[in-house]
Motif scaffolding. Structure first.
Motif, PDB file in Angstrom:
ATOM      1  N   LYS A  78      -5.827  78.353  17.366  1.00 41.41           N
ATOM      2  CA  LYS A  78      -5.683  76.355  16.570  1.00 41.41           C
ATOM      3  C   LYS A  78      -4.402  76.416  16.754  1.00 41.41           C
ATOM      4  O   LYS A  78      -3.586  76.770  16.096  1.00 41.41           O
ATOM      5  N   VAL A  79      -3.802  75.320  17.361  1.00 40.95           N
ATOM      6  CA  VAL A  79      -2.441  74.876  17.068  1.00 40.95           C
ATOM      7  C   VAL A  79      -2.172  73.948  16.412  1.00 40.95           C
ATOM      8  O   VAL A  79      -3.159  72.638  16.722  1.00 40.95           O
ATOM      9  N   ILE A 196       2.625  76.519  16.147  1.00 44.60           N
ATOM     10  CA  ILE A 196       3.041  75.627  15.734  1.00 44.60           C
ATOM     11  C   ILE A 196       3.764  74.928  16.220  1.00 44.60           C
ATOM     12  O   ILE A 196       4.646  75.415  17.417  1.00 44.60           O
ATOM     13  N   VAL A 197       3.343  73.522  16.422  1.00 41.18           N
ATOM     14  CA  VAL A 197       4.526  72.714  17.258  1.00 41.18           C
ATOM     15  C   VAL A 197       4.628  71.770  16.710  1.00 41.18           C
ATOM     16  O   VAL A 197       4.197  70.997  15.409  1.00 41.18           O
ATOM     17  N   ARG A 230       3.368  83.418  13.615  1.00 42.18           N
ATOM     18  CA  ARG A 230       2.949  82.581  14.151  1.00 42.18           C
ATOM     19  C   ARG A 230       3.432  82.135  15.086  1.00 42.18           C
ATOM     20  O   ARG A 230       5.354  81.336  14.592  1.00 42.18           O
ATOM     21  N   LYS A 231       3.637  82.081  16.567  1.00 38.97           N
ATOM     22  CA  LYS A 231       4.788  81.465  17.568  1.00 38.97           C
ATOM     23  C   LYS A 231       4.871  79.875  17.159  1.00 38.97           C
ATOM     24  O   LYS A 231       3.837  79.356  17.147  1.00 38.97           O
ATOM     25  N   THR A 232       5.616  79.819  17.402  1.00 41.93           N
ATOM     26  CA  THR A 232       6.434  77.968  16.497  1.00 41.93           C
ATOM     27  C   THR A 232       7.993  77.198  17.654  1.00 41.93           C
ATOM     28  O   THR A 232       8.076  78.536  18.264  1.00 41.93           O
ATOM     29  N   ILE A 233       7.076  76.083  18.186  1.00 39.91           N
ATOM     30  CA  ILE A 233       8.179  75.918  18.904  1.00 39.91           C
ATOM     31  C   ILE A 233       8.733  74.727  18.187  1.00 39.91           C
ATOM     32  O   ILE A 233       7.477  73.820  17.390  1.00 39.91           O
ATOM     33  N   ALA A 234       9.801  73.137  18.286  1.00 40.53           N
ATOM     34  CA  ALA A 234      10.098  72.683  17.576  1.00 40.53           C
ATOM     35  C   ALA A 234      10.628  71.782  19.146  1.00 40.53           C
ATOM     36  O   ALA A 234      11.559  72.380  20.458  1.00 40.53           O
ATOM     37  N   VAL A 235      10.507  70.665  19.111  1.00 40.10           N
ATOM     38  CA  VAL A 235      10.842  69.554  19.633  1.00 40.10           C
ATOM     39  C   VAL A 235      12.141  68.154  19.123  1.00 40.10           C
ATOM     40  O   VAL A 235      11.324  67.732  18.376  1.00 40.10           O
ATOM     41  N   LEU A 280      -0.726  72.429  24.128  1.00 36.74           N
ATOM     42  CA  LEU A 280      -1.448  73.064  25.045  1.00 36.74           C
ATOM     43  C   LEU A 280      -1.427  74.348  25.586  1.00 36.74           C
ATOM     44  O   LEU A 280      -1.652  75.300  25.505  1.00 36.74           O
ATOM     45  N   GLU A 281       0.393  74.450  25.796  1.00 34.93           N
ATOM     46  CA  GLU A 281       1.053  75.386  26.380  1.00 34.93           C
ATOM     47  C   GLU A 281       0.907  76.849  25.965  1.00 34.93           C
ATOM     48  O   GLU A 281       0.404  77.547  25.925  1.00 34.93           O
ATOM     49  N   LEU A 282       1.371  75.771  24.224  1.00 33.39           N
ATOM     50  CA  LEU A 282       0.851  77.286  23.258  1.00 33.39           C
ATOM     51  C   LEU A 282      -0.591  77.866  22.865  1.00 33.39           C
ATOM     52  O   LEU A 282      -0.343  78.655  22.640  1.00 33.39           O
ATOM     53  N   SER A 283      -1.860  77.283  23.431  1.00 36.40           N
ATOM     54  CA  SER A 283      -2.742  77.382  23.306  1.00 36.40           C
ATOM     55  C   SER A 283      -2.504  78.484  23.990  1.00 36.40           C
ATOM     56  O   SER A 283      -4.161  78.870  24.035  1.00 36.40           O
ATOM     57  N   GLY A 284      -2.457  78.085  25.426  1.00 37.70           N
ATOM     58  CA  GLY A 284      -2.259  79.565  26.679  1.00 37.70           C
ATOM     59  C   GLY A 284      -2.809  78.812  27.556  1.00 37.70           C
ATOM     60  O   GLY A 284      -3.255  79.956  28.166  1.00 37.70           O
TER      61      GLY A 284
END
Ligand code: URA
Length: 433
Positions: A78-79, A196-197, A230-235, A280-284
Motif C-alpha cells: 500500500k503506497v 509514502i510519496v 516506511r520507504k518514503t520519498i519526496a518530490v 508505482l515505482e515505490l510499489s516495486g
C-alpha cells in the motif's frame, strides 16, 4: 512534571525529552493543559525549533494519540501520497485512479481545506451524493472490492494533530518544519501505508515559501518515514502558480475529469503523472521509465477514468458527472476579472488567489462555515502569459454576490503584470530519497 517548566525550557532554547513531549501531547488531548499554555509552547517551538530527535518523538507520540489503521488485510503493497498543500492542487484525484487502474491498491485518507489551501475531501463532496465519511471497515472493504477508496480521516486518527493544527492555524505557528513534518507524518504513520510519496510544495501558494525551507521539510519527513520502517520519498514541486486553471471544489473536479480524458492542463498532467509514476515505482512494479509508461497507458486507455467512475459510484456519488458537468451545483453569479493594462503576467501571489477563492465561498472562513461547492476561480491566463487590456484573466463564480468585489480586489493585487516577458519555472524542482 509541570507544563510551565516545559514552556520555559523550550523558550530558553533547550531540548525537550521524550517524557516531556509525551506529557504535553497526552495532557493536552485530555484537556488538562489549556490552549494558552499549548499556544505558548507552540510559539516557543516555532521560534527555537526542534532537533531531529525531538521532531521524531513528537511525530510518534502524535501518531499514537489515537487509532492506528491496520491495512494488512489488503493484499499487496500500500503506497500513500500526501501533499503539503497548495492552490488548485487536485493531483490526488488524478493519481489515485491511475495507480488503482495499474493494479496497486489505493487506501487514501485525505483532509479538508486549511487556510488558503484546498482539501481533497471538500472537492470530492462537490460530487452529488459522494460519501467521504466511511468507517474503517467500509474503507478497507472498498479497497478490497474495487482497489480504491478515498475517505476523510476518521475522528480518532492522530487526534493530537487535529487539536494542535486548529491551534496553530490561529496562533501563526503553522510554517515551521518540525510542526509541519510531525503533523503530516503522524497522520501518515497512523493511516497504515507501507510506503509514502510526499509532494512538498514550494512558493507563494505553499506553507513553505522558499526552496531551501521546502527541501529541509522534505528531508525531515523522508527521514522520519525511513526511521519508522516506511520507504518514503519526496518530490518538491512548484506552487508559485495555481496548479491547472481551476481553483474551487466542483471546478477542480471537472478539471480532474478532463485530465483523465487527456484534455487537462499540461502543468497538472506533468505533476500528477510524475507523482503517480513515483507511487508505482515505490510499489516495486518496475523502474521509473516503465512506471511512467504505465501511467500514460492507464490514462490513454480510459482505464483510469473508468476507475474514477467506479470510485464515485462505490461511494454513493453520481458518476454521470463524468459526462455532464451541469450535474454539479451551479453558481448563481459569475464575473470576469478583466486585465486593465497590456503586458505579461510576471507573478501570481498564489496564497492570495486561494484566499480570493475562499472569500467567494470555496473555503471556510471559520470551522463552522458551509462550503459553496460551485464557488471558485477559473483562470484563462497564468504566469508568463501575454494579456491585453480588456481581456479576461479569470472568471469568478459564487452564490454570494456580495463577495465578488472583495475577491476581485484580492486578485488585482495577486496578479502582477509587467511589460517584460517572463518565463515559467520548472514544475518538478527536486527529488529527495
Ligand atoms: N498539512 C498538514 O497536514 N499539516 C501541516 O502542518 C501543514 C500542512
Amino acid at each position: 512534571m509541570r507544563m510551565y517548566e516545559i514552556i520555559e525550557k523550550k523558550r530558553d532554547g533547550f531540548e525537550l525529552s521524550l517524557d516531556e513531549i509525551n506529557f504535553f501531547i497526552t495532557e493536552y488531548c485530555n484537556n488538562s493543559i489549556p490552549d494558552y499554555q499549548a499556544a505558548a509552547l507552540l510559539m516557543a517551538i516555532f521560534l527555537r525549533g526542534m532537533n531531529e530527535r525531538e521532531t521524531a518523538d513528537l511525530t510518534n507520540v502524535m501518531a499514537n494519540s489515537g487509532d492506528r489503521i491496520d491495512l494488512s488485510s489488503i493484499a499487496g503493497i500500500k503506497v500513500d501520497k500526501h501533499s503539503t498543500g497548495g492552490v488548485g492542487d487536485k493531483t490526488t484525484l488524478i493519481l489515485a485512479p491511475i495507480v488503482a487502474a495499474c493494479g496497486i491498491p489505493v487506501a487514501k485518507m485525505s483532509g479538508r481545506g486549511l487556510g488558503h489551501t484546498g482539501g481533497t475531501i471538500d472537492k470530492l463532496e462537490s460530487i452529488p451524493g459522494f460519501n467521504t465519511s466511511l468507517s474503517t471497515e467500509q474503507f478497507i472493504d472498498n479497497v478490497k472490492s474495487i482497489g480504491i477508496s478515498i475517505a476523510g480521516q476518521t475522528g480518532n486518527l492522530a487526534p493530537a494533530d487535529k487539536k494542535l493544527y486548529a491551534l496553530r492555524d490561529v496562533t501563526a505557528t503553522v510554517n515551521n518544519t518540525s510542526l509541519i513534518a510531525s503533523s503530516i507524518m503522524s497522520k501518515k504513520l497512523a493511516s497504515g501505508a507501507d510506503r509514502i510519496v510526499l509532494d512538498v510544495k514550494t512558493g507563494s501558494g505553499a506553507f513553505m515559501k522558499t526552496f531551501e525551507d521546502s527541501v529541509e521539510l522534505a528531508k525531515t519527513m523522508v527521514k522520519i518515514g525511513k526511521n519508522t520502517g516506511r520507504k518514503t520519498i519526496a518530490v518538491v514541486t512548484d506552487m508559485d502558480i495555481p496548479l491547472g486553471f481551476a481553483v474551487g471544489n466542483s471546478l477542480e473536479i471537472i478539471e480532474v475529469i478532463d485530465t483523465l480524458k487527456s484534455k487537462g492542463p499540461e502543468d497538472l498532467k506533468v505533476v500528477s503523472f510524475e507523482l503517480a509514476a513515483r507511487m508505482l515505482e515505490l510499489s516495486g512494479i518496475g523502474n521509473i521509465d516503465e512506471c511512467r509508461a504505465r501511467v500514460s497507458n492507464a490514462v490513454e486507455s480510459g482505464k483510469a477514468l473508468s476507475k474514477f467512475a467506479e470510485l464515485i459510484e462505490n461511494q454513493g456519488g453520481n458518476k454521470d458527472v463524468i459526462n455532464d458537468s451541469t450535474l454539479f451545483p451551479q453558481p448563481a453569479y459569475k464575473l470576469d476579472f478583466i486585465c486593465e493594462k497590456p503586458g505579461y503576467i510576471q507573478f501570481m501571489k498564489t496564497d492570495q488567489i486561494g484566499i480570493a477563492s475562499l472569500v467567494l465561498g470555496a473555503g471556510r472562513e471559520t470551522k463552522e462555515s458551509k462550503i459553496d461547492y460551485s464557488a471558485g476561480i477559473m483562470f484563462n491566463k497564468k504566469t508568463g502569459d501575454r494579456v491585453e487590456a480588456g481581456e479576461s484573466v479569470a472568471v469568478l463564480y459564487t452564490n454570494r454576490e456580495e463577495t465578488l468585489l472583495h475577491a476581485v480586489s484580492l486578485l488585482k493585487e495577486a496578479v502582477v503584470i509587467s511589460e517584460l516577458p517572463h518565463e515559467r519555472k520548472p514544475l518538478i524542482l527536486a527529488y529527495i530519497d
